[in-house]
Design a protein around this motif. Structure first.
Motif, mmCIF file in Angstrom:
data_model
loop_
_atom_site.group_PDB
_atom_site.id
_atom_site.type_symbol
_atom_site.label_atom_id
_atom_site.label_comp_id
_atom_site.label_asym_id
_atom_site.label_seq_id
_atom_site.Cartn_x
_atom_site.Cartn_y
_atom_site.Cartn_z
ATOM 1 N N ALA A 129 4.804 32.545 -10.090
ATOM 2 C CA ALA A 129 5.871 31.866 -10.833
ATOM 3 C C ALA A 129 6.102 30.450 -10.308
ATOM 4 N N ILE A 130 6.128 30.311 -8.979
ATOM 5 C CA ILE A 130 6.324 28.986 -8.378
ATOM 6 C C ILE A 130 5.162 28.057 -8.755
ATOM 7 N N GLY A 131 3.947 28.580 -8.650
ATOM 8 C CA GLY A 131 2.771 27.773 -8.964
ATOM 9 C C GLY A 131 2.749 27.319 -10.414
ATOM 10 N N THR A 161 -3.942 26.446 -8.104
ATOM 11 C CA THR A 161 -4.551 27.349 -7.118
ATOM 12 C C THR A 161 -3.525 28.356 -6.614
ATOM 13 N N MET A 162 -2.312 27.904 -6.371
ATOM 14 C CA MET A 162 -1.256 28.806 -5.910
ATOM 15 C C MET A 162 -1.030 29.921 -6.916
ATOM 16 N N ALA A 163 -0.984 29.571 -8.205
ATOM 17 C CA ALA A 163 -0.754 30.578 -9.240
ATOM 18 C C ALA A 163 -1.871 31.619 -9.242
ATOM 19 N N TRP A 164 -3.110 31.168 -9.078
ATOM 20 C CA TRP A 164 -4.229 32.113 -9.093
ATOM 21 C C TRP A 164 -4.299 32.949 -7.809
ATOM 22 N N VAL A 165 -3.847 32.390 -6.695
ATOM 23 C CA VAL A 165 -3.731 33.199 -5.476
ATOM 24 C C VAL A 165 -2.712 34.298 -5.709
ATOM 25 N N GLY A 166 -1.620 33.970 -6.419
ATOM 26 C CA GLY A 166 -0.626 34.983 -6.764
ATOM 27 C C GLY A 166 -1.219 36.084 -7.620
ATOM 28 N N ILE A 167 -2.054 35.713 -8.613
ATOM 29 C CA ILE A 167 -2.711 36.725 -9.447
ATOM 30 C C ILE A 167 -3.646 37.580 -8.607
ATOM 31 N N LEU A 168 -4.361 36.971 -7.669
ATOM 32 C CA LEU A 168 -5.260 37.717 -6.785
ATOM 33 C C LEU A 168 -4.476 38.712 -5.928
ATOM 34 N N MET A 169 -3.318 38.320 -5.461
ATOM 35 C CA MET A 169 -2.484 39.230 -4.667
ATOM 36 C C MET A 169 -2.008 40.410 -5.506
ATOM 37 N N ILE A 170 -1.897 40.224 -6.818
ATOM 38 C CA ILE A 170 -1.462 41.306 -7.703
ATOM 39 C C ILE A 170 -2.605 42.270 -8.001
#
Length: 304
Positions: A203-205, A247-256
Motif C-alpha cells: 500500500a505504501i509503495g 519495487t517496494m510494492a512488488w516486494v510487498g506482493i512477494l511477501m504475500i
C-alpha cells in the motif's frame, strides 16, 4: 523585410523513401518541427515515422528549436530515415498492462479447469495475490490514460511484441501459473505477520509511486516535451523514486505470495529499472545543469 527560405539537400538514410524530394525549402527562423511537418507532407509519411540527421547528428522534432540553431543552413545536406509504422506510447502501455490484468483473474477463477486437483476454493494468500496484482495493473492503466505525459509520441509498432512479453509472460503467465496452483506455497496459510507486513509495504509503495507520477506529470505541459527538475517525496533520496516505490510494492506482493516466480519478475524488473534510473540521472545532469542536485543513488538509497 521577411527573410528568404533556405534550401536543404535531402537523401534517404537506409531504406529509400520513394517520394522524398532531392531538396526542400524552409525558413531558417522556422522550427525543426516545421521541417518535419514539411517533409511529412512531401513524403506522405507521418512526421512520427521520420528521423532527420545532419552529419550524423540528430535534428530533433521540437517547436522550440529553430532550423538555424540546429546547425542547418542553405545547402546543408540532411538524411531522412523512415522508422516504419509507429504506435502511440500510450497505446503501447495500455496493451502491455492489459496482459497481466486479464491473466491473473482468469487463472484465479478458472483454477478447477487449469489445474488437476484444484477443487477447493483458493487460499487467502492466493486471493490477496490476485487482488493486489490486479489493482496494481488497474492503477498502471489509469495512470497511462490520465496521468502520464510522454516526451516521445510514438515508437516502432514492431516493438510492441518485445515490450509486451515482459508483462504478459513474466508478470502475467509466469506468476499466475505458479501462484494459483493447488501445490503452490501460496495455497498454504503462511505467516499472518508476514502477510500483514507485505500488505502494508504494498500500500505504501503504490501510493508513494502514484504521488511520484503526479509530481512528474506537473513538470510537463500538455503536449510538451520539456523536462523539469522534480522535487518532493523520495526525490531527495534517489533519482527515480517512482522505481524505488514500484519495487517496494512488488516486494510487498512477494511477501504475500512467497512464490519464486514473483521473485524472478522482481529481479528482472529491478535490474531494468536500475538501468533506466542510471540513464535518467545522466540526463538530468546534462540537461538541467546547476538546477539539478546530483544524487549519489539512482534508485535504492545506499545501494544503487
Amino acid at each position: 523585410m521577411a527573410s528568404k527560405p533556405i534550401t536543404l539537400q535531402t537523401e534517404s538514410r537506409g531504406k529509400r523513401i520513394p517520394k522524398l524530394p532531392p531538396d526542400t525549402s524552409i525558413y531558417v527562423q522556422g522550427s525543426t518541427c516545421d521541417l518535419y511537418d514539411r517533409l511529412s507532407k512531401e513524403t506522405g509519411l507521418s512526421a512520427s515515422r521520420l528521423r532527420i540527421t545532419c552529419d550524423g547528428k540528430p535534428v530533433p522534432n521540437d517547436k522550440k528549436i529553430t532550423v538555424g540553431s540546429a546547425g542547418l543552413g542553405s545547402g546543408s545536406k540532411i538524411q531522412v530515415k523512415d522508422l516504419g509504422p509507429q504506435i502511440a506510447w500510450r497505446t503501447v502501455f495500455v496493451i502491455e498492462y492489459l496482459g497481466p490484468l486479464l491473466i491473473h483473474p482468469l487463472f484465479y477463477f478458472l483454477r478447477p479447469y487449469i489445474y488437476t486437483g484444484a477443487n477447493s476454493p483458493p487460499s487467502t494468500l492466493q486471493t490477496l495475490s490476485c487482488i493486489t496484482i490486479t489493482l496494481h495493473f488497474i492503477k498502471r492503466e489509469l495512470e497511462t490514460l490520465f496521468v502520464h505525459r510522454f516526451s516521445n509520441a510514438t515508437m516502432p509498432a514492431r516493438n510492441i511484441f518485445k515490450n509486451s512479453a515482459h508483462y504478459w509472460v513474466l508478470s502475467g503467465l509466469l506468476i499466475a501459473y505458479f501462484t494459483y496452483s493447488p501445490t503452490s506455497i501460496t495455497a498454504g496459510k503462511g505467516s499472518p505477520l508476514l502477510t500483514y507486513a507485505g500488505l502494508a509495504l504494498y500500500a505504501i509503495g503504490e501510493l508513494a509511486n502514484l504521488n511520484t507520477h503526479l509530481v512528474l506529470r506537473n513538470l510537463r505541459s500538455p503536449g510538451g516535451t520539456e523536462r523539469g527538475v522534480p522535487r518532493g517525496l523520495g526525490f531527495d533520496w534517489v533519482t527515480c523514486p517512482n522505481y524505488l516505490f514500484e519495487t517496494m510494492a512488488w516486494v510487498g506482493i512477494l511477501m504475500i505470495n512467497r512464490s519464486w516466480s514473483t521473485a524472478v519478475f522482481l529481479v528482472v524488473a529491478g535490474v531494468q529499472m536500475a538501468a533506466w534510473a542510471k540513464k535518467k540521472e545522466g540526463r538530468y545532469r546534462k540537461e538541467s545543469g546547476g538546477k539539478y542536485q546530483k544524487k549519489r543513488f539512482a534508485m535504492v538509497p545506499g545501494v544503487w
